[in-house]
Structures are given as C-alpha cells and as structure tokens.
Design a protein around this motif. Structure first.
Motif, PDB file in Angstrom:
ATOM      1  N   ARG A 194      64.548 -25.400   0.673  1.00  0.00           N
ATOM      2  CA  ARG A 194      64.259 -25.708  -0.554  1.00  0.00           C
ATOM      3  C   ARG A 194      63.742 -23.862  -1.307  1.00  0.00           C
ATOM      4  NH1 ARG A 194      62.747 -31.240  -2.340  1.00  0.00           N
ATOM      5  NH2 ARG A 194      60.602 -30.241  -2.632  1.00  0.00           N
ATOM      6  N   TRP A 195      64.858 -23.113  -0.938  1.00  0.00           N
ATOM      7  CA  TRP A 195      64.100 -21.674  -1.245  1.00  0.00           C
ATOM      8  C   TRP A 195      63.687 -21.931  -2.845  1.00  0.00           C
ATOM      9  CZ3 TRP A 195      67.702 -17.563  -3.485  1.00  0.00           C
ATOM     10  CH2 TRP A 195      67.967 -16.321  -2.535  1.00  0.00           C
ATOM     11  N   PRO A 196      62.748 -20.915  -3.038  1.00  0.00           N
ATOM     12  CA  PRO A 196      61.635 -20.955  -4.173  1.00  0.00           C
ATOM     13  C   PRO A 196      62.742 -20.658  -5.170  1.00  0.00           C
ATOM     14  CG  PRO A 196      60.676 -19.790  -2.559  1.00  0.00           C
ATOM     15  CD  PRO A 196      62.383 -19.698  -1.282  1.00  0.00           C
ATOM     16  N   ASP A 197      61.993 -21.910  -6.555  1.00  0.00           N
ATOM     17  CA  ASP A 197      62.893 -21.704  -7.328  1.00  0.00           C
ATOM     18  C   ASP A 197      63.059 -19.687  -8.092  1.00  0.00           C
ATOM     19  OD1 ASP A 197      60.553 -21.349  -9.403  1.00  0.00           O
ATOM     20  OD2 ASP A 197      59.873 -23.433  -7.567  1.00  0.00           O
ATOM     21  N   LYS A 198      61.755 -19.200  -7.860  1.00  0.00           N
ATOM     22  CA  LYS A 198      61.839 -17.533  -8.414  1.00  0.00           C
ATOM     23  C   LYS A 198      62.487 -16.477  -7.750  1.00  0.00           C
ATOM     24  CE  LYS A 198      58.069 -16.027  -4.099  1.00  0.00           C
ATOM     25  NZ  LYS A 198      56.952 -15.616  -4.427  1.00  0.00           N
ATOM     26  N   HIS A 199      62.743 -16.968  -6.435  1.00  0.00           N
ATOM     27  CA  HIS A 199      63.739 -16.433  -5.405  1.00  0.00           C
ATOM     28  C   HIS A 199      65.155 -16.469  -6.437  1.00  0.00           C
ATOM     29  CE1 HIS A 199      61.093 -14.687  -3.067  1.00  0.00           C
ATOM     30  NE2 HIS A 199      61.598 -15.841  -1.955  1.00  0.00           N
ATOM     31  N   TYR A 200      65.620 -17.623  -6.232  1.00  0.00           N
ATOM     32  CA  TYR A 200      67.111 -18.614  -7.433  1.00  0.00           C
ATOM     33  C   TYR A 200      66.951 -17.582  -8.676  1.00  0.00           C
ATOM     34  CZ  TYR A 200      68.842 -22.277  -3.918  1.00  0.00           C
ATOM     35  OH  TYR A 200      69.347 -23.015  -3.326  1.00  0.00           O
ATOM     36  N   ALA A 201      65.545 -17.788  -8.776  1.00  0.00           N
ATOM     37  CA  ALA A 201      65.874 -17.562 -10.719  1.00  0.00           C
ATOM     38  C   ALA A 201      65.803 -15.600 -10.591  1.00  0.00           C
ATOM     39  CB  ALA A 201      64.352 -17.149 -11.282  1.00  0.00           C
ATOM     40  N   VAL A 203      67.993 -14.194  -8.763  1.00  0.00           N
ATOM     41  CA  VAL A 203      69.958 -13.984  -8.238  1.00  0.00           C
ATOM     42  C   VAL A 203      70.286 -13.695  -9.684  1.00  0.00           C
ATOM     43  CG1 VAL A 203      71.724 -15.162  -6.889  1.00  0.00           C
ATOM     44  CG2 VAL A 203      69.203 -14.720  -5.696  1.00  0.00           C
ATOM     45  N   ALA A 204      70.308 -15.392  -9.554  1.00  0.00           N
ATOM     46  CA  ALA A 204      70.678 -15.959 -11.191  1.00  0.00           C
ATOM     47  C   ALA A 204      70.519 -14.459 -12.528  1.00  0.00           C
ATOM     48  CB  ALA A 204      70.176 -17.101 -11.557  1.00  0.00           C
ATOM     49  N   SER A 205      69.772 -13.869 -12.050  1.00  0.00           N
ATOM     50  CA  SER A 205      69.360 -12.774 -13.243  1.00  0.00           C
ATOM     51  C   SER A 205      70.104 -11.844 -12.235  1.00  0.00           C
ATOM     52  CB  SER A 205      67.284 -12.167 -13.064  1.00  0.00           C
ATOM     53  OG  SER A 205      68.125 -10.850 -14.457  1.00  0.00           O
ATOM     54  N   HIS A 206      70.176 -11.700 -11.898  1.00  0.00           N
ATOM     55  CA  HIS A 206      70.956 -10.149 -11.196  1.00  0.00           C
ATOM     56  C   HIS A 206      72.408 -10.849 -11.609  1.00  0.00           C
ATOM     57  CE1 HIS A 206      73.108  -7.625  -9.075  1.00  0.00           C
ATOM     58  NE2 HIS A 206      73.805  -8.755  -8.531  1.00  0.00           N
ATOM     59  N   VAL A 259      85.034 -25.422 -10.559  1.00  0.00           N
ATOM     60  CA  VAL A 259      85.323 -24.612 -11.217  1.00  0.00           C
ATOM     61  C   VAL A 259      84.748 -23.586 -10.641  1.00  0.00           C
ATOM     62  CG1 VAL A 259      84.221 -23.961 -13.725  1.00  0.00           C
ATOM     63  CG2 VAL A 259      85.194 -25.984 -13.117  1.00  0.00           C
ATOM     64  N   CYS A 260      83.321 -23.086  -9.858  1.00  0.00           N
ATOM     65  CA  CYS A 260      82.667 -22.150  -9.999  1.00  0.00           C
ATOM     66  C   CYS A 260      83.430 -21.733  -9.099  1.00  0.00           C
ATOM     67  CB  CYS A 260      81.472 -22.893  -8.762  1.00  0.00           C
ATOM     68  SG  CYS A 260      80.293 -23.883  -9.568  1.00  0.00           S
ATOM     69  N   GLN A 261      83.327 -20.164  -9.245  1.00  0.00           N
ATOM     70  CA  GLN A 261      84.223 -18.823  -8.136  1.00  0.00           C
ATOM     71  C   GLN A 261      83.025 -18.799  -6.338  1.00  0.00           C
ATOM     72  OE1 GLN A 261      83.627 -14.432  -8.711  1.00  0.00           O
ATOM     73  NE2 GLN A 261      85.426 -14.896  -9.552  1.00  0.00           N
ATOM     74  N   THR A 262      81.735 -19.123  -7.009  1.00  0.00           N
ATOM     75  CA  THR A 262      80.879 -19.058  -5.699  1.00  0.00           C
ATOM     76  C   THR A 262      79.365 -20.251  -5.824  1.00  0.00           C
ATOM     77  OG1 THR A 262      81.399 -16.677  -5.274  1.00  0.00           O
ATOM     78  CG2 THR A 262      79.463 -17.944  -4.321  1.00  0.00           C
ATOM     79  N   VAL A 263      79.465 -20.565  -5.285  1.00  0.00           N
ATOM     80  CA  VAL A 263      78.025 -22.029  -5.429  1.00  0.00           C
ATOM     81  C   VAL A 263      76.919 -21.117  -3.748  1.00  0.00           C
ATOM     82  CG1 VAL A 263      76.937 -24.080  -4.869  1.00  0.00           C
ATOM     83  CG2 VAL A 263      79.491 -23.495  -5.853  1.00  0.00           C
ATOM     84  N   ILE A 264      75.401 -20.918  -4.409  1.00  0.00           N
ATOM     85  CA  ILE A 264      74.505 -21.116  -3.671  1.00  0.00           C
ATOM     86  C   ILE A 264      73.756 -22.288  -3.156  1.00  0.00           C
ATOM     87  CG2 ILE A 264      72.585 -19.297  -3.387  1.00  0.00           C
ATOM     88  CD1 ILE A 264      73.677 -17.667  -5.927  1.00  0.00           C
ATOM     89  N   SER A 265      73.824 -22.785  -2.662  1.00  0.00           N
ATOM     90  CA  SER A 265      73.157 -23.982  -1.970  1.00  0.00           C
ATOM     91  C   SER A 265      72.108 -23.853  -0.775  1.00  0.00           C
ATOM     92  CB  SER A 265      74.301 -25.119  -2.053  1.00  0.00           C
ATOM     93  OG  SER A 265      73.574 -26.522  -1.854  1.00  0.00           O
ATOM     94  N   MET A 329      64.275 -12.834   1.277  1.00  0.00           N
ATOM     95  CA  MET A 329      64.836 -12.168  -0.506  1.00  0.00           C
ATOM     96  C   MET A 329      65.712 -12.243  -1.127  1.00  0.00           C
ATOM     97  SD  MET A 329      61.125 -11.087  -0.911  1.00  0.00           S
ATOM     98  CE  MET A 329      61.316 -12.386   0.180  1.00  0.00           C
ATOM     99  N   PRO A 330      65.565 -12.658  -1.813  1.00  0.00           N
ATOM    100  CA  PRO A 330      66.959 -12.348  -3.065  1.00  0.00           C
ATOM    101  C   PRO A 330      68.345 -11.414  -2.883  1.00  0.00           C
ATOM    102  CG  PRO A 330      64.860 -12.595  -4.129  1.00  0.00           C
ATOM    103  CD  PRO A 330      64.939 -12.159  -2.622  1.00  0.00           C
ATOM    104  N   GLN A 331      67.412 -10.240  -2.467  1.00  0.00           N
ATOM    105  CA  GLN A 331      68.942  -9.288  -2.440  1.00  0.00           C
ATOM    106  C   GLN A 331      69.279  -9.845  -0.554  1.00  0.00           C
ATOM    107  OE1 GLN A 331      69.510  -6.357  -4.312  1.00  0.00           O
ATOM    108  NE2 GLN A 331      70.648  -6.150  -2.100  1.00  0.00           N
ATOM    109  N   GLN A 332      69.356 -10.823  -0.159  1.00  0.00           N
ATOM    110  CA  GLN A 332      69.657 -11.037   0.728  1.00  0.00           C
ATOM    111  C   GLN A 332      70.917 -12.220   1.200  1.00  0.00           C
ATOM    112  OE1 GLN A 332      67.728 -12.143   4.534  1.00  0.00           O
ATOM    113  NE2 GLN A 332      69.380 -12.949   5.458  1.00  0.00           N
ATOM    114  N   VAL A 333      70.418 -12.914  -0.329  1.00  0.00           N
ATOM    115  CA  VAL A 333      71.200 -13.301  -1.176  1.00  0.00           C
ATOM    116  C   VAL A 333      72.443 -12.699  -1.752  1.00  0.00           C
ATOM    117  CG1 VAL A 333      71.956 -16.022  -2.826  1.00  0.00           C
ATOM    118  CG2 VAL A 333      69.870 -15.660  -0.865  1.00  0.00           C
ATOM    119  N   ILE A 334      72.187 -11.459  -2.852  1.00  0.00           N
ATOM    120  CA  ILE A 334      73.128 -11.328  -3.585  1.00  0.00           C
ATOM    121  C   ILE A 334      74.103 -10.253  -2.580  1.00  0.00           C
ATOM    122  CG2 ILE A 334      72.604  -9.527  -5.307  1.00  0.00           C
ATOM    123  CD1 ILE A 334      70.266  -9.922  -6.276  1.00  0.00           C
TER     124      ILE A 334
END
Length: 344
Positions: A194-201, A203-206, A259-265, A329-334
């Motif tokens: 599980r990737w940390p929820d703060k990192h997911y947040a 990415v979600a904000s971005h 429906v999703c264009q992209t899924v991060i999982s 880091m979130p930037q890698q996912v972004i």
C-alpha cells in the motif's frame, strides 16, 4: 470438449485466468467452459464472454472438507465433463475433478497431486509469468514451451454493461462532466503493497487542479484509507473527489472503472480489473514485483523504487521502514500519468 475449470480464489488471478479461457476457445471454438470459483469471483466471471457458466464453490477458501468435495464431485459427474483444468496448486483443488471422474485432468505439479491429475505438468518455472502458466495448460506438454510466451497470451477483456454503468453513476450521484482518474489505494495482501495515503492525496490534489475528478475505489476494509485521502484535500478540492469504497458491488466497480481515463493502483485485484476494462494504468509496486503478475495491457506505466531490499514479497516490511513505498515520491506517479497525455 466440455470443460470444467477449477478457478483461482483471488480477483486478480481470476482476471488473468481469462487468457486461458480465450485460448481454449481459440483452439476449440465449440467447447463449453464452466468455472468453479468462490462466490466473490462470480461478477468477474459473468463479464467473460468465454465462460458459459460460473459455478459457485460452496466450500470455504482454505477448507479441506473431504466429504463436501466428494459430494460436489459426484454432483458434477452428471454434467459429463471431458476435460478439467485445475489452476490452484493445492491437492484439495484437484479432488473435485477426480471425484467427478473427468477423464482428462490437467494442472501443474503441486502438493500430492500425483494420481489426481492425468495430465501433470512438471515444472511451471519454465514460464516466468503466471498468465503464461495458465495459457500453457491449453497446449499439450510436448509443445507448450514453443507455443507460449507473454506476447502470445490473449489479454483479458471484461465486457461492460452500459445500462448497469449508467445506473451506478446515477445511484452514486456521479458525473462525467470532468475526465475521471480512479485511485485504488487498498491491497488485500497487506501494508507492504500500500502506497501511503498522503502520497495518493498529493497526486489527487494535483489532478483536481489540472481539471480532473477523482473516484476512490475499494472495499469496506479500505474506507479508512480512502477517507484519509479525501480528508487531506482542501475543502474546495473535496467537491471533485468521490469516495466509493464500500459503496459498490464488484459488478458496479467493473463498470465504473471503465469510465476512468487512467487508474492509479497498488498491486491488487482492482489493478487487473482496470487493465481488463481498457484504462491507462499506473501500477505501483512496493514489496512485490511486476516480473510475475503484471497488468496485462499495453497502456501501462509501472513505478517502483530501486532500493536494495525490494522486492521481498512480504505482507509487512521486515525492516520496519517500508521505504520501497515511502520513498516512491508523488512526482514519479504524476510523471507516469503525464506520459499517457504526451503519447496521444
């Protein structure tokens, strides 16, 4: 051919097993395929056109219950199956086709399966990927190594029911006015996936600031994590983040992921479902590795750290720091998300 499949018990493995069913239909178009699997897999099987009947396994996962298996085998004997394919590796999974007296019983060598299988495959390690091991069973043992590699395996493709999809969108008060990115932050296997929820947040904000809306997927067990992600957003951003964890059936999840264009999982069953409905996938790996069960799609970016201790394949970090995920880091996912945009 009248085929009985003893299916896997995990959603992700069940999705990957569709590659075998597709190959069996390609080789024998008139074959009928029934799959015996736990009840929670039925919504997945019902979206596989290759499967004629999804049979509910009445015996609990991990339960031996010899008498129950014998009774079920005798019931299935009446269906006069000609072939059985046993996908789990346990001895107990091979008992039902044996009790059903199915003439050809195919599977990989596992615990005490000599005699239970008539077509025993010796060393599954000749194939790196799980999907290759599934598809290889469609061929005879003499030619399977020449016939099967990852590129030759059909990719899973789950069907979507538009009416059910729109009904779920209406019931949950969702909208398609903004493009959707799905987040699947749970992992049944354990915290080391599980990737940390703060990192997911982050990415979600971005993504919300970039014009997207976020749909959070998961079971009731994931609600604590999804709630943390949404709560970490600014109040205005929360209007574009919808927490669906525990509010949807698996059938609805299949339709809504489409429906999703992209899924991060994380490396989870929903990652494989997302791939099978055609989404762009950003797959996050912590303790596990994509060298065994990657999402079966070409629309894929896999992200992970390269620290020395991964992959360890543990449920919990044996070193206590979980840096394989914390230092991703979130930037890698972004950047991985942006690669889909730049390639179109």
């Amino acid at each position: 051919m009248k085929i009985l499949i003893i299916g896997p018990s995990w959603v992700g493995d069940m999705v990957m097993s569709q590659s075998l069913y597709t190959k069996l239909k390609m080789l024998s178009p008139n074959a009928t395929i029934d799959v015996l699997a736990p009840a929670w897999c039925k919504p997945i099987l019902e979206r596989m056109p290759e499967v004629d009947n999804a049979l509910e396994m009445p015996i609990g996962h991990g339960e031996f219950n010899l008498l129950g298996r014998k009774t079920l085998g005798k019931q299935l004997q009446k269906k006069e199956y000609t072939h059985a394919y046993i996908l789990p590796n346990s001895a107990k999974s091979a008992l039902i086709p044996w009790f059903a007296k199915i003439p050809v019983r195919t599977g990989w060598k596992g615990e005490f399966r000599f005699g239970l299988l008539t077509d025993l495959r010796a060393d599954k390690r000749v194939f790196q990927y799980m999907v290759e091991r599934y598809v290889a069973l469609a061929y005879d043992k003499e030619t399977m190594r020449q016939q099967v590699d990852l590129k030759a395996c059909p990719q899973p493709k789950l069907s979507i029911e538009e009416s059910s999809q729109q009904a779920a969108i209406l019931r949950l008060g969702l909208s398609q006015l903004k493009p959707v990115v799905g987040l699947c932050p749970g992992a049944e296997f354990g915290p080391a996936k599980r990737w940390p929820d703060k990192h997911y947040a982050e990415v979600a904000s971005h993504l919300i600031k970039s014009g997207y809306q976020i749909w959070l997927f998961g079971s009731a067990k994931d609600q604590e994590v999804t709630n943390k992600i949404r709560s970490a957003l600014q109040e205005a951003e929360q209007d574009y983040c919808f927490d669906l964890a525990g509010k949807t059936s698996l059938t609805e999840v299949v339709d809504l992921l489409a429906v999703c264009q992209t899924v991060i999982s994380n490396d989870s069953g929903l990652m494989h479902v997302s791939a099978a409905v055609g989404c762009n996938i950003v797959a996050i790996y912590g303790s596990s590795s994509p060298k065994y069960t990657p999402p079966l799609t070409t629309k894929l970016q896999m992200v992970h750290t390269d620290i020395e201790c991964r992959p360890c394949f543990k449920r919990e970090c044996p070193l206590g720091h979980q840096n394989c995920l914390n230092k991703l880091m979130p930037q890698q996912v972004i950047s991985a998300i942006n690669s889909f945009t730049s390639s179109t």
